[in-house]
Design a protein around this motif. Sequence first.
Motif, PDB file in Angstrom:
ATOM      1  N   ASN A  15      -2.741   9.335 -16.228  1.00  0.00           N
ATOM      2  CA  ASN A  15      -3.765   9.316 -15.187  1.00  0.00           C
ATOM      3  C   ASN A  15      -3.395   8.226 -14.183  1.00  0.00           C
ATOM      4  OD1 ASN A  15      -6.305   8.721 -13.741  1.00  0.00           O
ATOM      5  ND2 ASN A  15      -7.202  10.141 -15.214  1.00  0.00           N
ATOM      6  N   ASN A  16      -3.437   8.554 -12.890  1.00  0.00           N
ATOM      7  CA  ASN A  16      -2.990   7.606 -11.876  1.00  0.00           C
ATOM      8  C   ASN A  16      -4.120   6.790 -11.248  1.00  0.00           C
ATOM      9  OD1 ASN A  16      -4.261   9.578 -10.398  1.00  0.00           O
ATOM     10  ND2 ASN A  16      -2.567   9.942  -8.984  1.00  0.00           N
ATOM     11  N   LEU A  17      -5.345   6.968 -11.732  1.00  0.00           N
ATOM     12  CA  LEU A  17      -6.483   6.323 -11.075  1.00  0.00           C
ATOM     13  C   LEU A  17      -6.477   4.807 -11.233  1.00  0.00           C
ATOM     14  CD1 LEU A  17      -9.361   8.862 -11.763  1.00  0.00           C
ATOM     15  CD2 LEU A  17      -7.794   8.702  -9.829  1.00  0.00           C
ATOM     16  N   ILE A  18      -5.919   4.298 -12.322  1.00  0.00           N
ATOM     17  CA  ILE A  18      -5.852   2.847 -12.503  1.00  0.00           C
ATOM     18  C   ILE A  18      -5.001   2.214 -11.406  1.00  0.00           C
ATOM     19  CG2 ILE A  18      -3.902   3.085 -14.096  1.00  0.00           C
ATOM     20  CD1 ILE A  18      -6.594   0.295 -14.032  1.00  0.00           C
ATOM     21  N   VAL A  19      -3.972   2.943 -10.951  1.00  0.00           N
ATOM     22  CA  VAL A  19      -3.112   2.443  -9.877  1.00  0.00           C
ATOM     23  C   VAL A  19      -3.930   2.245  -8.600  1.00  0.00           C
ATOM     24  CG1 VAL A  19      -1.108   2.978  -8.416  1.00  0.00           C
ATOM     25  CG2 VAL A  19      -1.069   3.532 -10.855  1.00  0.00           C
ATOM     26  N   TYR A  20      -4.782   3.212  -8.299  1.00  0.00           N
ATOM     27  CA  TYR A  20      -5.600   3.127  -7.087  1.00  0.00           C
ATOM     28  C   TYR A  20      -6.729   2.111  -7.242  1.00  0.00           C
ATOM     29  CZ  TYR A  20      -3.098   7.215  -5.425  1.00  0.00           C
ATOM     30  OH  TYR A  20      -2.114   8.069  -5.001  1.00  0.00           O
ATOM     31  N   ASN A  21      -7.260   1.959  -8.441  1.00  0.00           N
ATOM     32  CA  ASN A  21      -8.302   0.957  -8.656  1.00  0.00           C
ATOM     33  C   ASN A  21      -7.771  -0.454  -8.442  1.00  0.00           C
ATOM     34  OD1 ASN A  21     -10.607   2.530  -9.241  1.00  0.00           O
ATOM     35  ND2 ASN A  21      -9.882   2.915 -11.318  1.00  0.00           N
ATOM     36  N   ILE A  22      -6.562  -0.704  -8.917  1.00  0.00           N
ATOM     37  CA  ILE A  22      -5.950  -2.021  -8.723  1.00  0.00           C
ATOM     38  C   ILE A  22      -5.701  -2.281  -7.238  1.00  0.00           C
ATOM     39  CG2 ILE A  22      -3.867  -3.396  -9.127  1.00  0.00           C
ATOM     40  CD1 ILE A  22      -3.669  -2.050 -11.883  1.00  0.00           C
ATOM     41  N   SER A  23      -5.152  -1.274  -6.542  1.00  0.00           N
ATOM     42  CA  SER A  23      -4.862  -1.466  -5.118  1.00  0.00           C
ATOM     43  C   SER A  23      -6.153  -1.629  -4.306  1.00  0.00           C
ATOM     44  CB  SER A  23      -4.053  -0.287  -4.573  1.00  0.00           C
ATOM     45  OG  SER A  23      -4.826   0.893  -4.515  1.00  0.00           O
ATOM     46  N   THR A  24      -7.224  -0.931  -4.709  1.00  0.00           N
ATOM     47  CA  THR A  24      -8.505  -1.075  -4.018  1.00  0.00           C
ATOM     48  C   THR A  24      -9.030  -2.494  -4.151  1.00  0.00           C
ATOM     49  OG1 THR A  24      -9.117   1.241  -4.336  1.00  0.00           O
ATOM     50  CG2 THR A  24     -10.915  -0.308  -3.966  1.00  0.00           C
TER      51      THR A  24
ATOM     52  N   ILE B 189       0.833  -1.200   0.000  1.00  0.00           N
ATOM     53  CA  ILE B 189       0.000   0.000   0.000  1.00  0.00           C
ATOM     54  C   ILE B 189       0.873   1.257   0.000  1.00  0.00           C
ATOM     55  CG2 ILE B 189      -1.661   1.357   1.343  1.00  0.00           C
ATOM     56  CD1 ILE B 189      -2.877  -1.016  -0.106  1.00  0.00           C
ATOM     57  N   PHE B 190       1.935   1.234   0.787  1.00  0.00           N
ATOM     58  CA  PHE B 190       2.838   2.379   0.868  1.00  0.00           C
ATOM     59  C   PHE B 190       3.515   2.640  -0.479  1.00  0.00           C
ATOM     60  CE2 PHE B 190       7.225   3.907   1.919  1.00  0.00           C
ATOM     61  CZ  PHE B 190       6.861   5.195   2.251  1.00  0.00           C
ATOM     62  N   ILE B 191       4.048   1.571  -1.094  1.00  0.00           N
ATOM     63  CA  ILE B 191       4.704   1.711  -2.400  1.00  0.00           C
ATOM     64  C   ILE B 191       3.700   2.149  -3.460  1.00  0.00           C
ATOM     65  CG2 ILE B 191       5.868   0.448  -4.257  1.00  0.00           C
ATOM     66  CD1 ILE B 191       7.157  -1.290  -2.105  1.00  0.00           C
ATOM     67  N   ASN B 192       2.490   1.599  -3.391  1.00  0.00           N
ATOM     68  CA  ASN B 192       1.455   1.965  -4.352  1.00  0.00           C
ATOM     69  C   ASN B 192       1.124   3.455  -4.272  1.00  0.00           C
ATOM     70  OD1 ASN B 192      -0.942   0.850  -6.170  1.00  0.00           O
ATOM     71  ND2 ASN B 192      -1.849   2.277  -4.723  1.00  0.00           N
ATOM     72  N   ASP B 193       1.053   3.988  -3.047  1.00  0.00           N
ATOM     73  CA  ASP B 193       0.740   5.406  -2.880  1.00  0.00           C
ATOM     74  C   ASP B 193       1.887   6.290  -3.384  1.00  0.00           C
ATOM     75  OD1 ASP B 193      -1.738   4.905  -1.947  1.00  0.00           O
ATOM     76  OD2 ASP B 193      -1.307   5.289   0.163  1.00  0.00           O
ATOM     77  N   ILE B 194       3.120   5.810  -3.225  1.00  0.00           N
ATOM     78  CA  ILE B 194       4.256   6.559  -3.771  1.00  0.00           C
ATOM     79  C   ILE B 194       4.127   6.641  -5.292  1.00  0.00           C
ATOM     80  CG2 ILE B 194       6.746   6.521  -4.179  1.00  0.00           C
ATOM     81  CD1 ILE B 194       7.109   5.295  -1.443  1.00  0.00           C
ATOM     82  N   ILE B 195       3.829   5.496  -5.901  1.00  0.00           N
ATOM     83  CA  ILE B 195       3.670   5.456  -7.361  1.00  0.00           C
ATOM     84  C   ILE B 195       2.490   6.311  -7.798  1.00  0.00           C
ATOM     85  CG2 ILE B 195       3.147   3.964  -9.332  1.00  0.00           C
ATOM     86  CD1 ILE B 195       4.604   1.706  -7.842  1.00  0.00           C
ATOM     87  N   GLY B 196       1.352   6.152  -7.109  1.00  0.00           N
ATOM     88  CA  GLY B 196       0.156   6.913  -7.466  1.00  0.00           C
ATOM     89  C   GLY B 196       0.356   8.409  -7.336  1.00  0.00           C
ATOM     90  N   TYR B 197       1.026   8.818  -6.254  1.00  0.00           N
ATOM     91  CA  TYR B 197       1.233  10.248  -6.013  1.00  0.00           C
ATOM     92  C   TYR B 197       2.178  10.865  -7.049  1.00  0.00           C
ATOM     93  CZ  TYR B 197       2.474  14.594  -3.628  1.00  0.00           C
ATOM     94  OH  TYR B 197       2.686  15.913  -3.333  1.00  0.00           O
ATOM     95  N   ASN B 198       3.190  10.096  -7.456  1.00  0.00           N
ATOM     96  CA  ASN B 198       4.217  10.645  -8.346  1.00  0.00           C
ATOM     97  C   ASN B 198       3.971  10.390  -9.831  1.00  0.00           C
ATOM     98  OD1 ASN B 198       6.476  11.792  -6.557  1.00  0.00           O
ATOM     99  ND2 ASN B 198       6.077   9.800  -5.628  1.00  0.00           N
TER     100      ASN B 198
END
Length: 226
Positions: free
Chosen positions: A67-76, A49-58
């Motif tokens: 668009n970074n939303l696919i990153v958050y959809n996968i993690s969700t 989750i931490f690494i995912n948020d780093i990727i999503g934020y950057n």
Amino acid sequence: MVTKIELLIVLRKIAFGSECIAALTGVFFLFNYKIKGVLKWFSIFLIYIFINDIIGYNTRHWFPNSNNLIVYNISTTLTFLFLFFMYHQYIKEKTSKRFIKYFMVLYLVTLFISGFYENYLVQLQSIPFLLGAFLLMTSIIFYYAELLKSEQIQESTKDFLFWISVGLLIYYVGKMPFRIVRDYYANHNNFSTLFILNSIFTIIMNSCFIIGFLIHRKTVSDRYSR
């Protein structure tokens, strides 16, 4: 006077820091203390989750037109599936375990059907997220109900999963209204209040995780000192 935007920036940094501390604490306890069963994977999950948020934020900084939303959809999706599986493994009551299996299937079916009218590449999950959050909270209630019936109720606060559940329950109770109105308020100037609340819930959740790790450490230490 501090503006809402300035407060939001500070709280986001604190929330991100709390994720980092929770993840690092989890790794420390993973290698130094006996976390049994699926809960040992919870530490690895926090790192993800931490690494995912780093990727999503950057992502938008690295790739301005992306668009970074696919990153958050996968993690969700992975988050819900992992947490459903975790509660299914730790709950002993057969009816509750069967319901959690149904919850996993229902969430995946809803995610698939919603994919026909929600573009997960550019949109956050809406109905699948809300359903998943509701079903996860129901699973947590199953866990607490079973705990209340057990002989270990007086020792419940020493249970690692107890604190994970407290954090998750607080987070999703606050997150669901945020997600319901997010798309509307994101297009208005007063959206910052909602994101401030979301950051606060994230901080509380990760604080609960850290407390769980620390209490688990004390419990294990007391056990071996006897």
